[in-house]
Design a protein around this motif. Structure first.
Motif, PDB file in Angstrom:
ATOM      1  N   ASN A  29       0.813  -1.212   0.000  1.00  0.00           N
ATOM      2  CA  ASN A  29       0.000   0.000   0.000  1.00  0.00           C
ATOM      3  C   ASN A  29       0.846   1.262   0.000  1.00  0.00           C
ATOM      4  O   ASN A  29       1.926   1.310   0.587  1.00  0.00           O
ATOM      5  CB  ASN A  29      -0.916   0.020   1.214  1.00  0.00           C
ATOM      6  CG  ASN A  29      -1.819  -1.192   1.281  1.00  0.00           C
ATOM      7  OD1 ASN A  29      -1.889  -1.981   0.345  1.00  0.00           O
ATOM      8  ND2 ASN A  29      -2.521  -1.356   2.390  1.00  0.00           N
ATOM      9  N   LYS A  31       0.182   5.913  -0.680  1.00  0.00           N
ATOM     10  CA  LYS A  31      -0.746   6.983  -1.043  1.00  0.00           C
ATOM     11  C   LYS A  31      -0.703   7.271  -2.539  1.00  0.00           C
ATOM     12  O   LYS A  31      -1.692   7.688  -3.131  1.00  0.00           O
ATOM     13  CB  LYS A  31      -0.416   8.248  -0.253  1.00  0.00           C
ATOM     14  CG  LYS A  31      -0.709   8.127   1.239  1.00  0.00           C
ATOM     15  CD  LYS A  31      -0.429   9.433   1.966  1.00  0.00           C
ATOM     16  CE  LYS A  31      -0.781   9.319   3.447  1.00  0.00           C
ATOM     17  NZ  LYS A  31      -0.508  10.584   4.176  1.00  0.00           N
ATOM     18  N   GLY A  32       0.462   7.091  -3.145  1.00  0.00           N
ATOM     19  CA  GLY A  32       0.617   7.320  -4.576  1.00  0.00           C
ATOM     20  C   GLY A  32       1.368   6.170  -5.209  1.00  0.00           C
ATOM     21  O   GLY A  32       1.394   5.060  -4.672  1.00  0.00           O
ATOM     22  N   LEU A  33       1.995   6.428  -6.350  1.00  0.00           N
ATOM     23  CA  LEU A  33       2.793   5.402  -7.028  1.00  0.00           C
ATOM     24  C   LEU A  33       4.264   5.681  -6.755  1.00  0.00           C
ATOM     25  O   LEU A  33       4.822   6.677  -7.212  1.00  0.00           O
ATOM     26  CB  LEU A  33       2.521   5.414  -8.533  1.00  0.00           C
ATOM     27  CG  LEU A  33       3.265   4.349  -9.353  1.00  0.00           C
ATOM     28  CD1 LEU A  33       2.911   2.950  -8.878  1.00  0.00           C
ATOM     29  CD2 LEU A  33       2.951   4.494 -10.841  1.00  0.00           C
ATOM     30  N   ASP A  34       4.883   4.793  -5.991  1.00  0.00           N
ATOM     31  CA  ASP A  34       6.286   4.932  -5.598  1.00  0.00           C
ATOM     32  C   ASP A  34       7.058   3.749  -6.163  1.00  0.00           C
ATOM     33  O   ASP A  34       6.836   2.606  -5.754  1.00  0.00           O
ATOM     34  CB  ASP A  34       6.395   4.979  -4.072  1.00  0.00           C
ATOM     35  CG  ASP A  34       7.828   5.182  -3.602  1.00  0.00           C
ATOM     36  OD1 ASP A  34       8.677   5.564  -4.435  1.00  0.00           O
ATOM     37  OD2 ASP A  34       8.098   4.964  -2.399  1.00  0.00           O
ATOM     38  N   GLY A  55       4.208   2.775 -14.929  1.00  0.00           N
ATOM     39  CA  GLY A  55       3.378   3.971 -14.837  1.00  0.00           C
ATOM     40  C   GLY A  55       2.086   3.849 -15.614  1.00  0.00           C
ATOM     41  O   GLY A  55       1.049   4.378 -15.196  1.00  0.00           O
ATOM     42  N   ALA A  59      -1.686   2.654 -10.826  1.00  0.00           N
ATOM     43  CA  ALA A  59      -2.038   4.001 -10.374  1.00  0.00           C
ATOM     44  C   ALA A  59      -1.477   4.299  -8.986  1.00  0.00           C
ATOM     45  O   ALA A  59      -1.071   5.429  -8.711  1.00  0.00           O
ATOM     46  CB  ALA A  59      -3.562   4.181 -10.362  1.00  0.00           C
ATOM     47  N   ARG A  60      -1.461   3.288  -8.108  1.00  0.00           N
ATOM     48  CA  ARG A  60      -0.983   3.488  -6.743  1.00  0.00           C
ATOM     49  C   ARG A  60      -0.235   2.252  -6.271  1.00  0.00           C
ATOM     50  O   ARG A  60      -0.404   1.166  -6.815  1.00  0.00           O
ATOM     51  CB  ARG A  60      -2.152   3.763  -5.786  1.00  0.00           C
ATOM     52  CG  ARG A  60      -2.903   5.053  -6.009  1.00  0.00           C
ATOM     53  CD  ARG A  60      -4.110   5.141  -5.094  1.00  0.00           C
ATOM     54  NE  ARG A  60      -3.740   5.249  -3.696  1.00  0.00           N
ATOM     55  CZ  ARG A  60      -4.564   4.994  -2.675  1.00  0.00           C
ATOM     56  NH1 ARG A  60      -5.790   4.573  -2.912  1.00  0.00           N
ATOM     57  NH2 ARG A  60      -4.163   5.150  -1.438  1.00  0.00           N
ATOM     58  N   ASN A  62       3.360   1.063  -3.462  1.00  0.00           N
ATOM     59  CA  ASN A  62       4.799   1.118  -3.271  1.00  0.00           C
ATOM     60  C   ASN A  62       5.379  -0.111  -3.976  1.00  0.00           C
ATOM     61  O   ASN A  62       5.296  -1.220  -3.472  1.00  0.00           O
ATOM     62  CB  ASN A  62       5.132   1.108  -1.777  1.00  0.00           C
ATOM     63  CG  ASN A  62       6.603   1.334  -1.511  1.00  0.00           C
ATOM     64  OD1 ASN A  62       7.456   0.931  -2.284  1.00  0.00           O
ATOM     65  ND2 ASN A  62       6.898   1.974  -0.394  1.00  0.00           N
ATOM     66  N   ALA A 248      -9.192   2.983 -10.442  1.00  0.00           N
ATOM     67  CA  ALA A 248      -8.476   3.473  -9.258  1.00  0.00           C
ATOM     68  C   ALA A 248      -9.420   4.309  -8.390  1.00  0.00           C
ATOM     69  O   ALA A 248      -9.420   5.539  -8.435  1.00  0.00           O
ATOM     70  CB  ALA A 248      -7.263   4.297  -9.689  1.00  0.00           C
ATOM     71  N   ARG A 251      -8.939   6.113  -3.338  1.00  0.00           N
ATOM     72  CA  ARG A 251      -8.967   7.392  -2.621  1.00  0.00           C
ATOM     73  C   ARG A 251     -10.404   7.837  -2.353  1.00  0.00           C
ATOM     74  O   ARG A 251     -10.715   8.350  -1.271  1.00  0.00           O
ATOM     75  CB  ARG A 251      -8.226   8.461  -3.427  1.00  0.00           C
ATOM     76  CG  ARG A 251      -6.713   8.342  -3.390  1.00  0.00           C
ATOM     77  CD  ARG A 251      -6.067   9.609  -3.910  1.00  0.00           C
ATOM     78  NE  ARG A 251      -4.621   9.543  -3.875  1.00  0.00           N
ATOM     79  CZ  ARG A 251      -3.857   9.186  -4.881  1.00  0.00           C
ATOM     80  NH1 ARG A 251      -4.426   8.840  -6.027  1.00  0.00           N
ATOM     81  NH2 ARG A 251      -2.552   9.163  -4.791  1.00  0.00           N
ATOM     82  N   GLU A 298      -6.396   0.041  -4.876  1.00  0.00           N
ATOM     83  CA  GLU A 298      -5.659   1.002  -5.698  1.00  0.00           C
ATOM     84  C   GLU A 298      -6.449   2.278  -5.915  1.00  0.00           C
ATOM     85  O   GLU A 298      -7.642   2.214  -6.183  1.00  0.00           O
ATOM     86  CB  GLU A 298      -5.326   0.361  -7.038  1.00  0.00           C
ATOM     87  CG  GLU A 298      -4.449   1.220  -7.918  1.00  0.00           C
ATOM     88  CD  GLU A 298      -4.121   0.552  -9.239  1.00  0.00           C
ATOM     89  OE1 GLU A 298      -2.957   0.611  -9.672  1.00  0.00           O
ATOM     90  OE2 GLU A 298      -5.028  -0.033  -9.841  1.00  0.00           O
TER      91      GLU A 298
END
Length: 298
Positions: A29, A31-34, A55, A59-60, A62, A248, A251, A298
């Protein structure tokens, strides 16, 4: 579109030319795409390709990827003859044979294998690997790894969706029970307010009856949970729509969970009834469980 979990894993290994490789792709998990990639630097152009593909597909999450690549050494590959050393060995052999002939000593003829076995005659080549064909092969392999990875996240997402839909059904049932209970208690609350008004008027002199009635009406409004129940019902419908839409939506669902929790808290604070309070607590419990599941989407 389907619901995807942010948790996934895929791995593969193979060979290309003189190289063997292994690749692992995993995610948790975020918050964004890392993206955290461990790729050998000499594979020119491969890391930008991987980042681009990840990419586009995700979308999201780690996401970490580790690529290990090794050269499979062949004892007979890339060997070269050191011409200077060979000349030195042959010259020395000629001198030895000449001396042996003078001394009347017969020597067995030397073989080429014996000559090549002399130190320094054969050397390992230093030819650099051309990364282009290796990168091309790895790109094809990575496409399959990424497909497996996305499919696993989709499978996990389908399981999460089923759990969330069951939890939404439970919330819907609880809010229906709360609505029925709130409706059933209205006559009792009206009677209580009337009794309170009469008690105040009987025990006070020169009381503004209109003002007392107004204050009691405000108390009745504050104790009314109709709006909270209606909003809970609307939130259930919105969450179901998001799950049906797919993509996605994690959020948005997380934001809805905050709204769910707010309504449940208000319901408990305004209940003034043990049965209604119990329903509010059950709602809070289900909503808390649902929030934990939503954190994985996601």
């Amino acid at each position: 579109m389907t619901i995807h979990s942010m948790t996934g894993f895929a791995a593969a290994q193979g060979t290309t030319g003189a190289h063997s490789w292994s690749c692992e792709l995993r995610s948790v998990n975020a918050k964004g795409l890392d993206l955290r990639l461990r790729i050998p630097e000499w594979l020119e152009g491969f890391e930008p390709y991987v980042r681009g593909e990840l990419g586009k597909a995700l979308a999201r999450g780690n996401v970490s990827m580790t690529l290990r690549i090794n050269r499979n050494e062949d004892p007979g590959a890339d060997l070269t003859i050191n011409e200077a050393m060979l000349a030195t060995v042959l010259s020395s052999m000629a001198k030895i044979e000449a001396a042996a002939k003078v001394a009347g000593v017969d020597l067995a003829p030397s073989t080429s294998a014996e000559i090549l076995s002399q130190r320094g005659v054969l050397e390992q080549g230093n030819t650099a690997d051309d990364p282009a064909p290796i990168v091309a092969a790895l790109k094809g392999a990575f496409a399959a790894i990424l497909t497996d990875f996305v499919n696993m996240r989709a499978s996990e997402g389908a399981a999460l969706k089923a759990v969330l839909l069951d939890q939404l059904d439970e919330i819907d049932t609880l809010q229906s029970r709360a609505a029925a209970l709130a409706e059933a208690r209205k006559p009792q609350m009206a009677e209580t307010l009337r009794n309170n008004l009469a008690r105040v008027l009987d025990n006070a002199d020169k009381v503004d009856e209109a003002r007392v009635a107004q204050e009691l009406a405000l108390l009745a409004v504050k104790a009314d949970v109709t709006e909270e129940i209606d909003r809970l019902k609307a939130h259930v419908a919105a969450a179901r729509d998001l799950l049906a839409k797919g993509g996605a939506v994690g959020r948005k669902l997380d934001f809805l969970m905050q709204e769910f929790n707010r309504e449940a808290n208000t319901l408990c604070s305004k209940a003034q009834n043990s049965d209604l309070t119990a329903i509010g607590l059950d709602l809070k419990s289900v909503i808390d469980q649902m929030r934990e599941q939503v954190q994985n989407i996601e």
